[in-house]
Design an enzyme around this catalytic site. Structure first.
Site, PDB file in Angstrom:
ATOM      1  N   ASP A 181       8.194  -5.089  -2.848  1.00 19.23           N
ATOM      2  CA  ASP A 181       9.629  -5.278  -2.573  1.00 19.23           C
ATOM      3  C   ASP A 181       9.858  -5.392  -1.059  1.00 19.23           C
ATOM      4  OD1 ASP A 181       9.184  -2.629  -1.942  1.00 19.23           O
ATOM      5  OD2 ASP A 181      10.880  -1.840  -3.104  1.00 19.23           O
ATOM      6  N   SER A 182       8.759  -5.301  -0.278  1.00 18.82           N
ATOM      7  CA  SER A 182       8.822  -5.646   1.146  1.00 18.82           C
ATOM      8  C   SER A 182       9.303  -7.082   1.303  1.00 18.82           C
ATOM      9  CB  SER A 182       7.440  -5.495   1.795  1.00 18.82           C
ATOM     10  OG  SER A 182       6.445  -6.146   1.041  1.00 18.82           O
ATOM     11  N   ASP A 217       6.221  -4.899  -7.752  1.00 17.37           N
ATOM     12  CA  ASP A 217       7.003  -3.709  -7.419  1.00 17.37           C
ATOM     13  C   ASP A 217       8.256  -3.624  -8.287  1.00 17.37           C
ATOM     14  OD1 ASP A 217       6.089  -1.856  -5.617  1.00 17.37           O
ATOM     15  OD2 ASP A 217       6.784  -2.955  -3.845  1.00 17.37           O
ATOM     16  N   LYS A 229       4.419  -1.396 -10.047  1.00 16.37           N
ATOM     17  CA  LYS A 229       4.274  -0.256  -9.116  1.00 16.37           C
ATOM     18  C   LYS A 229       5.642   0.374  -8.926  1.00 16.37           C
ATOM     19  CE  LYS A 229       3.606  -0.761  -4.442  1.00 16.37           C
ATOM     20  NZ  LYS A 229       4.816  -0.123  -3.898  1.00 16.37           N
ATOM     21  N   GLU A 248       7.724   3.896  -6.901  1.00 13.66           N
ATOM     22  CA  GLU A 248       7.606   4.920  -5.860  1.00 13.66           C
ATOM     23  C   GLU A 248       8.055   6.289  -6.367  1.00 13.66           C
ATOM     24  OE1 GLU A 248       9.840   3.632  -2.439  1.00 13.66           O
ATOM     25  OE2 GLU A 248       8.779   1.721  -2.305  1.00 13.66           O
ATOM     26  N   GLU A 267       1.003   5.590   1.427  1.00 10.55           N
ATOM     27  CA  GLU A 267       1.538   4.910   2.612  1.00 10.55           C
ATOM     28  C   GLU A 267       1.855   5.911   3.719  1.00 10.55           C
ATOM     29  OE1 GLU A 267       4.661   2.088   1.844  1.00 10.55           O
ATOM     30  OE2 GLU A 267       5.028   1.740   3.981  1.00 10.55           O
TER      31      GLU A 267
HETATM   32  O1  KIV Z   1       6.469  -3.424  -0.800  1.00 12.65           O
HETATM   33  C1  KIV Z   1       5.343  -3.384  -0.305  1.00 12.65           C
HETATM   34  O2  KIV Z   1       4.842  -4.328   0.334  1.00 12.65           O
HETATM   35  C2  KIV Z   1       4.580  -2.161  -0.490  1.00 12.65           C
HETATM   36  C3  KIV Z   1       3.365  -1.985   0.379  1.00 12.65           C
HETATM   37  C4  KIV Z   1       3.792  -1.584   1.729  1.00 12.65           C
HETATM   38  C5  KIV Z   1       2.407  -1.055  -0.228  1.00 12.65           C
HETATM   39  O3  KIV Z   1       4.948  -1.335  -1.246  1.00 12.65           O
END
Ligand code: KIV
Length: 284
Positions: free
Chosen positions: A44-45, A83, A113, A115, A182
């Protein structure tokens, strides 16, 4: 060879480091896949590096599905992890399973994924029970940026470190097959990696993790925002791209581009007939 949850788990046993990079589109995913990366994270970056938001909180399920599907189309062998965006799983176990299902059905991800620690274990358990592989994410969890007070290294105190170890064990127990760590001290990340059976994939967590992940714009110097300490620039692609854009502008303005080799040809007699007819039209 196609990377799967089984090959990734085996890599930890064989001490073969897992390589993961973020990607958000077809072309970049294809390049990474052809280079042989084990896994691609549609992080989600993307909210920050692709969409220009200040943080990841505004990213939607639609954004994630759209970009995950593009990445999946570009991969033959890499394992694709998508994500789960902010508020797509925190709200309830039902939402978590429903939205994880959408990332698999519509985005064609291989895993999702999410968090968080103990508070998201019921969600992890339910998603895994729905036959969807889950990667956990501990330490600096960007979706909690407001609660954490900024992009700050996590787990430095004894109490925080103990909490992280417990959270990693709880996530493993809930059924996750890997955990992203992280921004945690390298020695703590190594300790966590030794105390669980599933692989850890570090970003800013030192060499003791079972694998590494980087945001590609960071490792290719394509993002001019904040550069964290853990980022290594493997190639100054950002600069190469800027130079190429400048050269394109210069050559176009100077009529150097396009050259003859970039243009399509036509028969001279067709052209002659055409210009004769145009002239006759003007005279009439
Ligand atoms: O969103 C992302 O790119 C991430 C990485 C920083 C692990 O979660």
């Amino acid at each position: 060879m196609k990377n799967t949850i089984i090959t990734i788990l085996e890599q930890k046993k064989k001490k073969d480091k897992i390589t993961m990079l973020t990607a958000y589109d077809y072309s970049m995913a294809k390049l990474m896949d052809e280079a042989g990366v084990n896994a691609i994270l549609v992080g989600d970056s993307l909210g920050m590096v692709m969409l220009g938001y200040e943080d990841t909180l505004s990213v939607t399920m639609e954004d994630m599905i759209h970009h995950t599907a593009a990445v999946e189309r570009g991969t033959a062998n890499a394992f694709v992890v998508a994500d789960m965006p902010f508020m797509s799983y925190q709200t309830s176990v039902y939402d978590a399973v429903y939205n994880a299902g959408r990332l698999m059905k519509e985005g064609h991800a291989n895993a999702v994924k999410l968090e968080g620690g103990a508070s998201v274990c019921p969600q992890i358990k339910a998603i895994v029970e729905a036959s969807i592989p889950v990667v956990g994410h501990l330490g600096l969890t960007p979706q909690s940026i407001n609660a954490l007070g900024g992009f700050i290294v996590q787990g430095k105190s004894e109490e925080e470190a103990e909490k992280l170890i417990e959270a990693a064990k709880a996530i493993e127990e809930a059924g996750a097959f890997a955990i992203v760590l992280e921004c945690v001290p390298a020695k703590l990340a190594a300790l966590i990696s030794e105390s669980i059976h599933i692989p850890t994939i570090g970003i800013g967590a030192g060499a003791g993790c079972d694998g590494q992940v980087l945001v590609y714009q960071d490792m290719l110097a394509m993002f001019s925002g904040f550069k964290p300490k853990f980022v290594k620039c493997f190639a100054d692609v950002g600069r190469m791209m800027k130079d190429a854009f400048k050269q394109y502008i210069e050559e176009t303005k100077a009529s150097i581009f396009p050259g003859e080799e970039h243009a399509y040809k036509m028969d001279d007699d067709v052209l002659e007939k055409l210009s004769r007819r145009m002239k006759e039209g003007e005279e009439a």
